[in-house]
Scaffold this active site. Structure first.
Site, PDB file in Angstrom:
ATOM      1  N   HIS B  81      17.258   7.305   3.810  1.00 51.87           N
ATOM      2  CA  HIS B  81      15.976   7.457   4.506  1.00 51.87           C
ATOM      3  C   HIS B  81      14.808   7.241   3.874  1.00 51.87           C
ATOM      4  CE1 HIS B  81      12.910   9.748   6.832  1.00 51.87           C
ATOM      5  NE2 HIS B  81      12.433  10.324   5.650  1.00 51.87           N
ATOM      6  N   ASP B 110      -3.590 -20.057  13.039  1.00 51.91           N
ATOM      7  CA  ASP B 110      -2.426 -19.473  12.688  1.00 51.91           C
ATOM      8  C   ASP B 110      -2.317 -18.992  11.356  1.00 51.91           C
ATOM      9  OD1 ASP B 110       0.593 -19.095  12.520  1.00 51.91           O
ATOM     10  OD2 ASP B 110       0.713 -20.239  14.535  1.00 51.91           O
ATOM     11  N   TRP B 146      15.550   7.492  -3.494  1.00 54.39           N
ATOM     12  CA  TRP B 146      14.839   6.072  -3.383  1.00 54.39           C
ATOM     13  C   TRP B 146      14.388   5.470  -4.487  1.00 54.39           C
ATOM     14  CZ3 TRP B 146       9.963   3.773  -3.256  1.00 54.39           C
ATOM     15  CH2 TRP B 146       9.061   4.678  -3.625  1.00 54.39           C
ATOM     16  N   SER B 173      10.672 -11.448   0.629  1.00 54.45           N
ATOM     17  CA  SER B 173      10.015 -11.557   1.822  1.00 54.45           C
ATOM     18  C   SER B 173       8.768 -11.094   1.727  1.00 54.45           C
ATOM     19  CB  SER B 173      10.798 -10.672   2.960  1.00 54.45           C
ATOM     20  OG  SER B 173       9.775 -10.289   3.943  1.00 54.45           O
ATOM     21  N   SER B 174       8.310  -9.825   1.128  1.00 56.32           N
ATOM     22  CA  SER B 174       6.828  -9.224   0.768  1.00 56.32           C
ATOM     23  C   SER B 174       6.095 -10.281   0.146  1.00 56.32           C
ATOM     24  CB  SER B 174       6.971  -8.085  -0.046  1.00 56.32           C
ATOM     25  OG  SER B 174       7.656  -7.008   0.646  1.00 56.32           O
ATOM     26  N   HIS B 257       3.812   3.212  -8.061  1.00 56.40           N
ATOM     27  CA  HIS B 257       2.403   3.381  -7.567  1.00 56.40           C
ATOM     28  C   HIS B 257       1.427   2.709  -6.992  1.00 56.40           C
ATOM     29  CE1 HIS B 257       0.001   7.009  -6.818  1.00 56.40           C
ATOM     30  NE2 HIS B 257      -1.125   6.276  -6.886  1.00 56.40           N
ATOM     31  N   GLU B 259       2.688   0.446  -5.035  1.00 55.33           N
ATOM     32  CA  GLU B 259       3.591   0.468  -3.774  1.00 55.33           C
ATOM     33  C   GLU B 259       2.785   1.395  -2.735  1.00 55.33           C
ATOM     34  OE1 GLU B 259       5.528  -1.128  -2.307  1.00 55.33           O
ATOM     35  OE2 GLU B 259       6.358   0.146  -0.546  1.00 55.33           O
ATOM     36  N   TYR B 261      -0.103   2.362  -2.630  1.00 48.73           N
ATOM     37  CA  TYR B 261      -1.457   1.724  -1.986  1.00 48.73           C
ATOM     38  C   TYR B 261      -1.091   0.693  -1.069  1.00 48.73           C
ATOM     39  CZ  TYR B 261      -3.302   5.228  -4.907  1.00 48.73           C
ATOM     40  OH  TYR B 261      -3.684   6.532  -5.632  1.00 48.73           O
ATOM     41  N   SER B 272     -10.719   1.763   9.707  1.00 50.13           N
ATOM     42  CA  SER B 272     -12.161   1.215   9.762  1.00 50.13           C
ATOM     43  C   SER B 272     -12.517   0.391  10.724  1.00 50.13           C
ATOM     44  CB  SER B 272     -12.267   0.454   8.293  1.00 50.13           C
ATOM     45  OG  SER B 272     -12.115   1.196   7.322  1.00 50.13           O
ATOM     46  N   HIS B 306       1.747   9.416 -13.781  1.00 50.93           N
ATOM     47  CA  HIS B 306       1.682  10.695 -13.181  1.00 50.93           C
ATOM     48  C   HIS B 306       2.897  11.174 -12.384  1.00 50.93           C
ATOM     49  CE1 HIS B 306      -0.660   9.005  -9.543  1.00 50.93           C
ATOM     50  NE2 HIS B 306       0.786   9.106  -9.079  1.00 50.93           N
ATOM     51  N   HIS B 307       3.916  10.247 -12.224  1.00 50.62           N
ATOM     52  CA  HIS B 307       4.956  10.658 -11.571  1.00 50.62           C
ATOM     53  C   HIS B 307       6.009  11.119 -12.535  1.00 50.62           C
ATOM     54  CE1 HIS B 307       3.984   8.492  -7.612  1.00 50.62           C
ATOM     55  NE2 HIS B 307       3.369   7.842  -8.465  1.00 50.62           N
ATOM     56  N   THR B 332     -11.396   7.422  -2.878  1.00 48.90           N
ATOM     57  CA  THR B 332     -10.814   7.622  -1.822  1.00 48.90           C
ATOM     58  C   THR B 332     -11.846   8.763  -0.929  1.00 48.90           C
ATOM     59  OG1 THR B 332      -8.934   7.784  -3.032  1.00 48.90           O
ATOM     60  CG2 THR B 332      -8.758   8.929  -0.764  1.00 48.90           C
ATOM     61  N   LYS B 335     -14.275   6.662   1.102  1.00 48.69           N
ATOM     62  CA  LYS B 335     -13.774   6.252   2.262  1.00 48.69           C
ATOM     63  C   LYS B 335     -13.957   7.450   3.424  1.00 48.69           C
ATOM     64  CE  LYS B 335     -11.072   2.383   1.361  1.00 48.69           C
ATOM     65  NZ  LYS B 335     -11.456   1.460   2.190  1.00 48.69           N
ATOM     66  N   ARG B 454      13.281  19.403  -4.254  1.00 53.06           N
ATOM     67  CA  ARG B 454      13.753  18.553  -3.258  1.00 53.06           C
ATOM     68  C   ARG B 454      15.174  18.117  -3.528  1.00 53.06           C
ATOM     69  NH1 ARG B 454      10.364  13.136  -5.182  1.00 53.06           N
ATOM     70  NH2 ARG B 454      11.411  12.297  -3.205  1.00 53.06           N
TER      71      ARG B 454
END
Lengths: 396, 529
Positions: B81, B110, B146, B173-174, B257, B259, B261, B272, B306-307, B332, B335, B454
């Site tokens: 998932h 293009d 994951w 690809s990315s 991390h 990732e 963002y 925006s 922090h993870h 943040t 924003k 979890r």
């Protein structure tokens, strides 16, 4: 395999649609030392650290609530008043350095206000010095081992395993599991041998693991620390109440991650010392002569118990394992082959697989379980008996 | 790889004015709009597959006890998932938006590298196939979560290898997508469009693309080390061989991390664009929005641990990562304040894109608040790896990224199809999603505070009521997305003819084009004053 999973899923959905959703929790009482029914906040604190965490949690919550009300109050006002349908024409203003600076500095100051008390608690949490009692906790797939290494009770050592029977857990295999677990308020958070500690003493827990990363977590102590294989970390708590406190493994560690709870039994100093004396006596009585030569029937009987405690989770009670994940022992080449090969496997584990080293078990226990597997489930190994001395010879 | 490229090269004609039809139009696609469409359909398909995974595991969690899934299969579902939603759902969806919108918004004809664009898309179905096939190999799909933490990921069966290769391919690809976007934005803007005049969506994507370039190779490195630990006798993460399991987490989160963002900055960009349009007012602080985005991106590189507060860092480590993480609240906040100020004294209407945008701000901010709470290292200890964290990241990822994707779809789909979508369906979709989302994820905060870890296939009876409620909410949320599918199909097949400007308050180059946007646009660049 996959198809049955999906079929079961569809069945369960049908059940749910039929109104299978009875309010399961309401049939159950609060768990003593564990979660209350539909508990909304952090656990009732039992240590100073946990009490501090309560305090800082409420502090942050209120800060968030105030910001929420201010920002979304303004936004809601705009949403209600500044709409086109009310004939409100758009104003022209944009860009204001002063405003931008203000709403950068104010949040920064709020953050500083949060960081100060948080810093104090970090320092408190990390101060493991001057402990009265040091206990090593080792994470295994899927149980905990406790060794009392310093302080009263030094030398005590035992494994701590889930004591909720499978017939309360697996609805698929045991009809009536639901009714049985509803009678059990400590379902999944009970063990055969809890860690026992004295009240009001600083207990340092030294953590490591045998196979993968686990995490030792007791909500009421405000304590969570990963147990990392090959490394040692430490944490501490000073329980201020007598009672049994419960937690669970918090780091994904494989199949039975949800089934290796942590239970700490906090006793008065006096009761604790009594417990230590009992344990010491029991250990003396249990101490086995590693040189003893056993009869095969006795070894098998003992081995069946060792198997049920250590091996059954993966290799299964029928010895057939889980195809593709955990190999079968029934008909296994290793089990039917030379005894040295199997002793080595059990002592060293198989790196890169879920098969961990079991060298923490005694020579007698290993000899018993190996003998058991060589004679169970229709296995007829040519070398059908392994004595404790054989295991001792292979240990390095 | 070069063989593939050569083959394509061999068939080359004058692609600029070549319109292959049928399957060739898609397989050989070099047009940014066609490729964008494929990205969007691909990501929606993956979104549904990932959603089915979630609903299966929620079915097991409907009641305590094990009714339908074995725990090892449950772990496969949670893992897949996550992988499918992150790498197959959210990321490709934003690249789809980039493909469709960036050339039209900066006045380019293009994307810069049309053929690489084709390749970066067509790698994705291959990677997705590997992931899905992994369910059917012995031992099933990877069940290590994951995050694929070693040494658990070293224990897994061949499904893990397939996941590693899938990640390699999606990473490639990315990276190609990111190179394409950076080159397009920096070199192909219409005359007069200075960087500071560029639409906010392009700005956020430019910054995101740099993040992708910086961290996708790091992920590839981490999973490659797992691969060699598994098969080639290395011991990067095995203490017995001199390695360290925690090092995997450092490397993974150095990717992980930023990732996070990568998945939210383009969402900020979409919001925006949408808010000023429906407030009929300019974005309050354009340049401060750009600076805030850049600050978030830079800070994202120094907060990874922090993870890992529960791995047991020294006091100084704990404090450094706590302070750095808390700092992110400042940009943040800027924003959110800017969006609010843009709405303030506007002339607002609430069509579906605006509903999703306002809903985004509301729910994303709640995720931001819980983010501050878990940023506090001492408080993270009891909350880490509980449902509190599950609630937190779904508030920012589903209500954040996904709601922004919905806002963007409703906002631009009239330009893509030439038809207005069905406003009533859109509104039903919004309210159904908003309500069921909160029914699903709000109770998770309580479960986490009460201590439910979890990735648990079974849980104590005291957690039963909230879990039942969550499962009901999850099914409601899943089914609500079929309304979205219906709204999109209906819009493609017909509907009220869209005008060129589409929205009364629309601004920007894409709205100067006819609706639907012709196959080739801005062959002569427009001049921006």
């Amino acid at each position: 395999m996959l198809r049955t999973e999906f079929r079961h899923a569809i069945e369960a959905l049908a059940l749910a649609a039929l109104g299978g959703w009875a309010t399961a929790a309401s049939a159950v009482a609060d768990m003593p030392g564990g979660p209350r029914v539909n508990q909304l906040n952090l656990a009732e604190p039992v240590t100073q650290v946990a009490a501090d965490l309560h305090w800082i949690h409420w502090f942050v919550m209120w800060v968030c609530v105030v910001i929420f009300v201010l920002v979304f109050g303004a936004m809601l006002y705009a949403i209600v008043k500044h709409r086109k349908s009310k004939g409100h024409a758009a104003a022209e203003f944009h860009e204001s350095t002063a405003v931008e600076i203000a709403w950068t500095i104010v949040p920064f100051l709020i953050i500083v206000a949060l960081a100060l008390p948080a810093t104090r608690i970090v320092v408190e949490q990390k101060d493991t010095a001057n402990a009265d009692l040091t206990i090593k906790a080792t994470g295994y797939q899927w149980k905990w081992g406790y060794d009392y290494i310093k302080g009263d009770g030094e030398g005590i050592s035992f494994l701590s395993m889930l004591s909720t029977p499978r017939d309360q857990i697996e609805d698929r295999n045991y009809p009536g599991a639901k009714e049985r677990r509803e009678q059990n308020p400590t379902y999944l958070m009970e063990v055969d041998h809890p860690m026992v500690v004295p009240v009001n003493k600083k207990v340092r827990v030294v953590l490591t693991a045998n196979d993968v990363i686990h995490a030792w977590y007791i909500p009421a102590f405000g304590l969570k620390q990963d147990a990392i294989p090959g490394f040692v970390r430490d944490a501490w708590f000073r329980a201020e109440k007598v009672g049994v406190f419960r937690g669970q493994c918090a780091e994904l560690c494989g199949k039975d991650h949800a089934f290796m709870p942590i239970v700490v039994d906090v006793r008065s100093e006096e009761d604790y010392l009594k417990w230590v004396a009992e344990q010491k006596k029991e250990m003396l009585a249990k101490a086995e002569d590693p040189g003893k030569v056993w009869a095969i029937a006795d070894l098998e009987a003992r081995g069946e118990k060792v198997f049920a405690a250590n091996c059954v989770a993966c290799h299964q009670a029928n010895g057939k394992g889980v195809p593709g994940t955990f190999p079968a022992l029934a008909g296994s080449k290793v089990v039917l082959g030379k005894k040295q090969g199997q002793i080595d496997t059990v002592l060293q584990g198989r790196p890169g697989t879920a098969m961990a080293s079991f060298k923490q078990l005694s020579d007698t226990e290993l000899a018993a379980v190996i003998t058991y597997t060589r004679n169970a489930w229709g296995n007829k190994a040519p070398e059908n008996i392994v004595q404790p001395a054989d295991v001792a010879a292979e240990r390095k | 790889m070069s063989a593939v490229l050569d083959q394509h090269g061999g068939h080359a004609h004058d692609h600029g004015h070549d319109h292959p039809t049928g399957w060739r139009r898609w397989l050989y696609a070099t047009n940014h709009k066609d490729i964008g469409t494929m990205y969007l359909w691909f990501s929606f398909t993956m979104f549904l597959i990932g959603g089915v995974n979630a609903l299966l595991l929620r079915s097991e969690l409907f009641q305590p006890g094990l009714q339908i899934l074995r725990p090892e299969f449950f772990n496969q579902l949670t893992t897949m998932h996550g992988l499918i939603m992150v790498f197959g759902g959210i990321m490709p969806a934003f690249v789809g938006f980039a493909n469709w919108q960036i050339p039209m918004m900066i006045g380019a004809s293009d994307m810069a590298f049309a053929r690489m664009n084709n390749f970066s898309f067509w790698l994705l179905p291959a990677a997705a196939l590997l992931l899905i096939v992994s369910y059917f190999v012995p031992g099933g799909a990877t069940a290590a979560g994951w995050t694929l933490y070693a040494p658990l990921s070293v224990q897994m069966g061949p499904g893990m290898d397939l996941a590693i290769f899938a990640l390699h391919i999606m990473g490639a690809s990315s990276i190609m997508g990111a190179i394409n976007i950076i080159t397009t934005i920096l070199n192909m803007r219409a005359p007069g469009m200075t960087l500071m005049k560029m639409p906010m969506f392009c700005w956020t994507w430019l910054i995101t693309a740099y993040l992708l370039l910086a961290v996708m190779p790091v992920l590839a490195g981490a999973v490659t080390m797992v691969l060699t630990d598994r098969h080639f006798g290395t011991s990067f993460f095995n203490a017995a061989g001199g390695g360290d399991p925690v090092m995997y987490q450092h490397i993974f989160w150095f990717f992980g991390h930023p990732e996070v963002y990568i998945m939210i900055l383009p969402a900020f960009g979409i919001i925006s664009e949408v808010i000023p349009t429906f407030a009929r007012k300019k974005l309050f602080g354009c340049s401060s929005m750009v600076y805030a985005t850049a600050s978030i991106a830079i800070l994202s590189f120094i907060v990874w641990a922090h993870h890992m507060f529960t791995t047991g860092m020294p006091v100084t480590g704990q404090l450094f990562f706590m302070y750095a993480t808390m700092l992110i609240a400042v940009p943040t906040g800027v924003k959110v304040f800017n969006w609010t100020a843009t709405m303030w004294r506007g002339s607002m209407t609430f069509e579906t894109p605006m509903l999703f945008a306002v809903g985004f701000i509301f729910v994303f901010t709640m995720g931001g608040f819980t983010g501050v709470i878990v940023a506090l290292a001492p408080l993270d200890l009891p909350l880490h790896d509980t449902y509190y964290v599950v609630a937190h990241f779904h508030y920012v990822l589903v209500a954040g990224s996904l709601f922004a994707l919905f806002a963007g779809t409703y906002y631009w789909i009239p330009k893509w199809t030439g038809h207005m979508y069905d406003e009533r369906l859109g509104k039903i979709h919004f309210w159904a999603s908003m309500i069921t989302f909160n029914i699903t994820f709000f109770p998770m905060h309580f479960l986490g505070l009460a201590g439910m870890p979890r990735r648990y296939a079974d849980y104590p009876m005291q957690f039963a009521d909230f879990n039942a409620l969550i499962t009901i909410g999850a099914f409601g949320f899943g089914l609500s997305q079929l309304i979205f599918l219906w709204a999109v199909i209906k819009c493609i097949r017909g509907g009220e003819k869209a005008t060129d400007r589409v929205w009364e308050g629309s601004h920007g180059l894409e709205w100067t084009l006819p609706s639907p946007a012709p196959f080739h646009t801005f062959e002569t660049p427009p001049v921006v004053k």
